[in-house]
Design a protein around this motif. Structure first.
Motif, PDB file in Angstrom:
ATOM      1  N   ILE A 188     -44.890   3.245  10.318  1.00  0.00           N
ATOM      2  CA  ILE A 188     -44.123   2.849  11.496  1.00  0.00           C
ATOM      3  C   ILE A 188     -43.799   1.370  11.352  1.00  0.00           C
ATOM      4  CG2 ILE A 188     -44.156   2.562  14.001  1.00  0.00           C
ATOM      5  CD1 ILE A 188     -46.055   4.973  14.148  1.00  0.00           C
ATOM      6  N   MET A 189     -42.485   1.052  11.342  1.00  0.00           N
ATOM      7  CA  MET A 189     -42.071  -0.322  11.090  1.00  0.00           C
ATOM      8  C   MET A 189     -41.679  -1.057  12.371  1.00  0.00           C
ATOM      9  SD  MET A 189     -42.428  -0.177   7.886  1.00  0.00           S
ATOM     10  CE  MET A 189     -41.720  -1.706   7.264  1.00  0.00           C
ATOM     11  N   ALA A 190     -41.295  -0.336  13.390  1.00  0.00           N
ATOM     12  CA  ALA A 190     -40.892  -0.969  14.639  1.00  0.00           C
ATOM     13  C   ALA A 190     -41.057   0.026  15.775  1.00  0.00           C
ATOM     14  CB  ALA A 190     -39.434  -1.429  14.557  1.00  0.00           C
ATOM     15  N   VAL A 191     -41.346  -0.501  16.956  1.00  0.00           N
ATOM     16  CA  VAL A 191     -41.538   0.338  18.137  1.00  0.00           C
ATOM     17  C   VAL A 191     -40.842  -0.313  19.317  1.00  0.00           C
ATOM     18  CG1 VAL A 191     -43.246   1.311  19.745  1.00  0.00           C
ATOM     19  CG2 VAL A 191     -43.807   1.121  17.318  1.00  0.00           C
ATOM     20  N   GLU A 192     -40.121   0.486  20.096  1.00  0.00           N
ATOM     21  CA  GLU A 192     -39.503  -0.022  21.315  1.00  0.00           C
ATOM     22  C   GLU A 192     -39.799   0.928  22.458  1.00  0.00           C
ATOM     23  OE1 GLU A 192     -35.850  -2.643  19.523  1.00  0.00           O
ATOM     24  OE2 GLU A 192     -35.335  -0.664  20.283  1.00  0.00           O
ATOM     25  N   VAL A 193     -39.834   0.361  23.659  1.00  0.00           N
ATOM     26  CA  VAL A 193     -40.162   1.158  24.844  1.00  0.00           C
ATOM     27  C   VAL A 193     -39.081   0.939  25.900  1.00  0.00           C
ATOM     28  CG1 VAL A 193     -41.664  -0.712  25.720  1.00  0.00           C
ATOM     29  CG2 VAL A 193     -41.961   1.620  26.589  1.00  0.00           C
ATOM     30  N   ALA A 194     -38.766   1.974  26.648  1.00  0.00           N
ATOM     31  CA  ALA A 194     -37.772   1.855  27.722  1.00  0.00           C
ATOM     32  C   ALA A 194     -38.194   2.734  28.895  1.00  0.00           C
ATOM     33  CB  ALA A 194     -36.388   2.279  27.235  1.00  0.00           C
ATOM     34  N   GLN A 195     -37.701   2.348  30.063  1.00  0.00           N
ATOM     35  CA  GLN A 195     -37.882   3.224  31.211  1.00  0.00           C
ATOM     36  C   GLN A 195     -36.980   4.439  31.021  1.00  0.00           C
ATOM     37  OE1 GLN A 195     -36.344   1.982  35.116  1.00  0.00           O
ATOM     38  NE2 GLN A 195     -38.413   2.359  35.890  1.00  0.00           N
ATOM     39  N   VAL A 196     -37.469   5.597  31.401  1.00  0.00           N
ATOM     40  CA  VAL A 196     -36.657   6.811  31.284  1.00  0.00           C
ATOM     41  C   VAL A 196     -35.336   6.604  32.013  1.00  0.00           C
ATOM     42  CG1 VAL A 196     -36.514   9.248  31.956  1.00  0.00           C
ATOM     43  CG2 VAL A 196     -38.649   8.322  31.030  1.00  0.00           C
ATOM     44  N   GLY A 197     -34.242   6.890  31.334  1.00  0.00           N
ATOM     45  CA  GLY A 197     -32.915   6.746  31.942  1.00  0.00           C
ATOM     46  C   GLY A 197     -32.304   5.381  31.767  1.00  0.00           C
ATOM     47  N   SER A 198     -33.082   4.404  31.310  1.00  0.00           N
ATOM     48  CA  SER A 198     -32.542   3.052  31.149  1.00  0.00           C
ATOM     49  C   SER A 198     -32.159   2.814  29.694  1.00  0.00           C
ATOM     50  CB  SER A 198     -33.584   2.014  31.576  1.00  0.00           C
ATOM     51  OG  SER A 198     -33.264   0.755  31.018  1.00  0.00           O
ATOM     52  N   PRO A 199     -31.035   2.103  29.470  1.00  0.00           N
ATOM     53  CA  PRO A 199     -30.638   1.802  28.095  1.00  0.00           C
ATOM     54  C   PRO A 199     -31.273   0.519  27.564  1.00  0.00           C
ATOM     55  CG  PRO A 199     -28.931   1.085  29.603  1.00  0.00           C
ATOM     56  CD  PRO A 199     -30.055   1.620  30.460  1.00  0.00           C
ATOM     57  N   VAL A 200     -32.133  -0.105  28.347  1.00  0.00           N
ATOM     58  CA  VAL A 200     -32.704  -1.391  27.940  1.00  0.00           C
ATOM     59  C   VAL A 200     -34.026  -1.170  27.216  1.00  0.00           C
ATOM     60  CG1 VAL A 200     -33.477  -3.652  28.710  1.00  0.00           C
ATOM     61  CG2 VAL A 200     -31.661  -2.462  29.962  1.00  0.00           C
ATOM     62  N   TRP A 201     -34.009  -1.473  25.926  1.00  0.00           N
ATOM     63  CA  TRP A 201     -35.210  -1.266  25.120  1.00  0.00           C
ATOM     64  C   TRP A 201     -35.963  -2.573  24.934  1.00  0.00           C
ATOM     65  CZ3 TRP A 201     -36.981   3.465  23.812  1.00  0.00           C
ATOM     66  CH2 TRP A 201     -36.084   4.542  23.939  1.00  0.00           C
ATOM     67  N   GLN A 202     -37.271  -2.507  25.071  1.00  0.00           N
ATOM     68  CA  GLN A 202     -38.128  -3.674  24.876  1.00  0.00           C
ATOM     69  C   GLN A 202     -38.929  -3.449  23.594  1.00  0.00           C
ATOM     70  OE1 GLN A 202     -38.708  -6.653  26.453  1.00  0.00           O
ATOM     71  NE2 GLN A 202     -40.193  -6.975  24.796  1.00  0.00           N
ATOM     72  N   TYR A 203     -38.847  -4.431  22.658  1.00  0.00           N
ATOM     73  CA  TYR A 203     -39.598  -4.213  21.411  1.00  0.00           C
ATOM     74  C   TYR A 203     -41.081  -4.472  21.632  1.00  0.00           C
ATOM     75  CZ  TYR A 203     -39.956  -9.235  20.668  1.00  0.00           C
ATOM     76  OH  TYR A 203     -40.255 -10.561  20.818  1.00  0.00           O
ATOM     77  N   MET A 204     -41.888  -3.833  20.832  1.00  0.00           N
ATOM     78  CA  MET A 204     -43.329  -4.039  20.890  1.00  0.00           C
ATOM     79  C   MET A 204     -43.774  -4.704  19.591  1.00  0.00           C
ATOM     80  SD  MET A 204     -44.589  -0.504  22.748  1.00  0.00           S
ATOM     81  CE  MET A 204     -46.083  -1.218  23.452  1.00  0.00           C
ATOM     82  N   SER A 205     -44.874  -5.470  19.660  1.00  0.00           N
ATOM     83  CA  SER A 205     -45.383  -6.145  18.473  1.00  0.00           C
ATOM     84  C   SER A 205     -46.568  -5.371  17.922  1.00  0.00           C
ATOM     85  CB  SER A 205     -45.847  -7.561  18.805  1.00  0.00           C
ATOM     86  OG  SER A 205     -44.816  -8.241  19.468  1.00  0.00           O
ATOM     87  N   GLN A 206     -46.640  -5.342  16.599  1.00  0.00           N
ATOM     88  CA  GLN A 206     -47.749  -4.634  15.976  1.00  0.00           C
ATOM     89  C   GLN A 206     -48.977  -5.536  15.976  1.00  0.00           C
ATOM     90  OE1 GLN A 206     -47.082  -3.568  11.840  1.00  0.00           O
ATOM     91  NE2 GLN A 206     -48.344  -1.738  12.076  1.00  0.00           N
ATOM     92  N   ARG A 207     -50.068  -5.044  16.527  1.00  0.00           N
ATOM     93  CA  ARG A 207     -51.315  -5.820  16.487  1.00  0.00           C
ATOM     94  C   ARG A 207     -52.025  -5.563  15.171  1.00  0.00           C
ATOM     95  NH1 ARG A 207     -53.385  -8.532  20.279  1.00  0.00           N
ATOM     96  NH2 ARG A 207     -52.123  -8.789  22.150  1.00  0.00           N
ATOM     97  N   ILE A 208     -52.364  -4.318  14.945  1.00  0.00           N
ATOM     98  CA  ILE A 208     -52.864  -3.903  13.632  1.00  0.00           C
ATOM     99  C   ILE A 208     -52.599  -2.417  13.490  1.00  0.00           C
ATOM    100  CG2 ILE A 208     -55.215  -3.489  14.464  1.00  0.00           C
ATOM    101  CD1 ILE A 208     -55.934  -4.492  11.467  1.00  0.00           C
ATOM    102  N   GLY A 209     -52.174  -2.011  12.310  1.00  0.00           N
ATOM    103  CA  GLY A 209     -52.004  -0.589  12.028  1.00  0.00           C
ATOM    104  C   GLY A 209     -51.333   0.153  13.161  1.00  0.00           C
ATOM    105  N   PRO A 210     -52.053   1.062  13.805  1.00  0.00           N
ATOM    106  CA  PRO A 210     -51.440   1.954  14.789  1.00  0.00           C
ATOM    107  C   PRO A 210     -51.316   1.332  16.182  1.00  0.00           C
ATOM    108  CG  PRO A 210     -53.750   2.517  14.515  1.00  0.00           C
ATOM    109  CD  PRO A 210     -53.484   1.373  13.570  1.00  0.00           C
ATOM    110  N   ILE A 211     -51.699   0.075  16.345  1.00  0.00           N
ATOM    111  CA  ILE A 211     -51.776  -0.514  17.691  1.00  0.00           C
ATOM    112  C   ILE A 211     -50.623  -1.493  17.932  1.00  0.00           C
ATOM    113  CG2 ILE A 211     -53.229  -1.839  19.286  1.00  0.00           C
ATOM    114  CD1 ILE A 211     -55.644  -0.644  17.870  1.00  0.00           C
ATOM    115  N   TRP A 212     -49.859  -1.237  18.980  1.00  0.00           N
ATOM    116  CA  TRP A 212     -48.674  -2.034  19.315  1.00  0.00           C
ATOM    117  C   TRP A 212     -48.747  -2.465  20.768  1.00  0.00           C
ATOM    118  CZ3 TRP A 212     -44.440  -2.538  15.740  1.00  0.00           C
ATOM    119  CH2 TRP A 212     -44.637  -1.858  14.536  1.00  0.00           C
TER     120      TRP A 212
END
Ligand SMILES: *[C@@H]1O[C@H](CO)[C@@H](O)[C@H](O)[C@H]1NC(C)=O
Ligand SMILES: *[C@@H]1O[C@H](CO)[C@@H](O)[C@H](O)[C@H]1NC(C)=O
Length: 265
Positions: free
Chosen positions: A174-198
């Motif tokens: 997994i190289m990048a992760v983004e989160v959004a509210q359902v129905g919203s087009p605004v994505w917020q990126y998440m930072s990788q802490r270690i391995g599987p944790i963002w």
């Protein structure tokens, strides 16, 4: 997605192919084992007690070199020992849950996994060896579960969200992760802490969905979760089903001419 995001995603795609050029090649290293399972349970990858349920306890700590600063957390490897008298040809499949302290042995295996390297009835002989010469190669992970997201204890709602991915299948990172509210087009990126944790300190209000970039094919690929993964009132410690399975296998262009590496068979 902002322009900066687009550019950084493109750069990401370009850098992916070269970084994992030889996962299909068998490489040579040594493997030892943990006489007690304790260290693997509290492994650097942060799986905690869940680690013991992954791969029926066939888990491993990877050396710093193989750990790739946490990118190898949750990666699966086939490992087989080179001594045909002692060991089964098919070897074992293990999943990385921890980092070991030394590069001298590529893997420190759980006792179960180490014993399973040997022919039936030879486990006792095997355990007389502190280390074994082994071949290993990365292999796709198989979980009979969907990709799942656990809300971690460091989350401080409603905006500070830290998540952990579990049951990531296939052979990708997994190289990048983004989160959004359902129905919203605004994505917020998440930072990788270690391995599987963002994590992000700017999570939108729930319900939340996610999209990830994983290595797959010769470049990156988007994976979108179901519409709603975390509900409005997501809770720390809960595990949420992302209702997708990652099955991709990053393509490799093996093998560089390097005598250190060997063909698997
Ligand atoms: C292990 O190898 C990696 C990469 O080759 C290196 O960065 C790291 O410092 C080494 N660690 C130890 C403990 O030797
Ligand atoms: C995975 O998600 C799908 C929906 O995409 C669902 O139908 C299925 O039951 C889930 N599988 C498991 C093992 O939970």
């Amino acid at each position: 997605m902002s322009t900066i995001n687009v550019v950084s995603m493109l750069l990401l795609f370009l850098s992916i192919t070269s970084a994992f050029a030889c996962d299909w090649c068998a490489q040579q290293t040594k493997a030892s084992f943990f006489s007690s399972p304790g260290p693997l349970y509290v492994g650097v990858c942060g799986y905690g007690a869940v680690a013991t349920q992954l791969y029926n306890g066939y888990i491993a700590a990877a050396s710093p070199a193989l750990f790739r600063e946490g990118d190898s957390c949750g990666s699966c490897f086939e490992v087989r020992c080179k001594d045909e008298r002692l060991c089964k040809k098919e070897g074992v499949k293990v999943i990385v849950t921890d980092m070991s302290r030394t590069n001298r042995t590529g893997f420190v295996l759980s006792k179960e996994a180490f014993m399973a390297l040997g022919h039936d009835g030879l486990a006792h002989d095997l355990m007389q060896h502190e280390t074994l010469d082994v071949l290993f190669r990365r292999t796709p992970c198989e979980h009979n579960k969907n990709l799942s997201i656990r809300v971690e204890e460091r989350s401080r709602g409603p905006n500070h969200l830290t998540i952990k991915f579990l049951y990531q299948g296939g052979q990708t990172d997994i190289m990048a992760v983004e989160v959004a509210q359902v129905g919203s087009p605004v994505w917020q990126y998440m930072s990788q802490r270690i391995g599987p944790i963002w994590s992000t300190p700017r999570a939108p209000m729930g319900p939340l969905r996610f999209r990830l970039v994983v290595t797959g094919g010769y470049d990156g690929k988007w994976v979108w979760t179901e519409e709603e993964v975390l509900p409005v009132d997501w809770k720390i410690g809960e595990l949420y089903d992302a209702k997708v399975q990652i099955k991709d296998i990053a393509q490799e262009s093996c093998c560089p001419d390097n005598s250190y590496r060997e063909r698997w068979r």
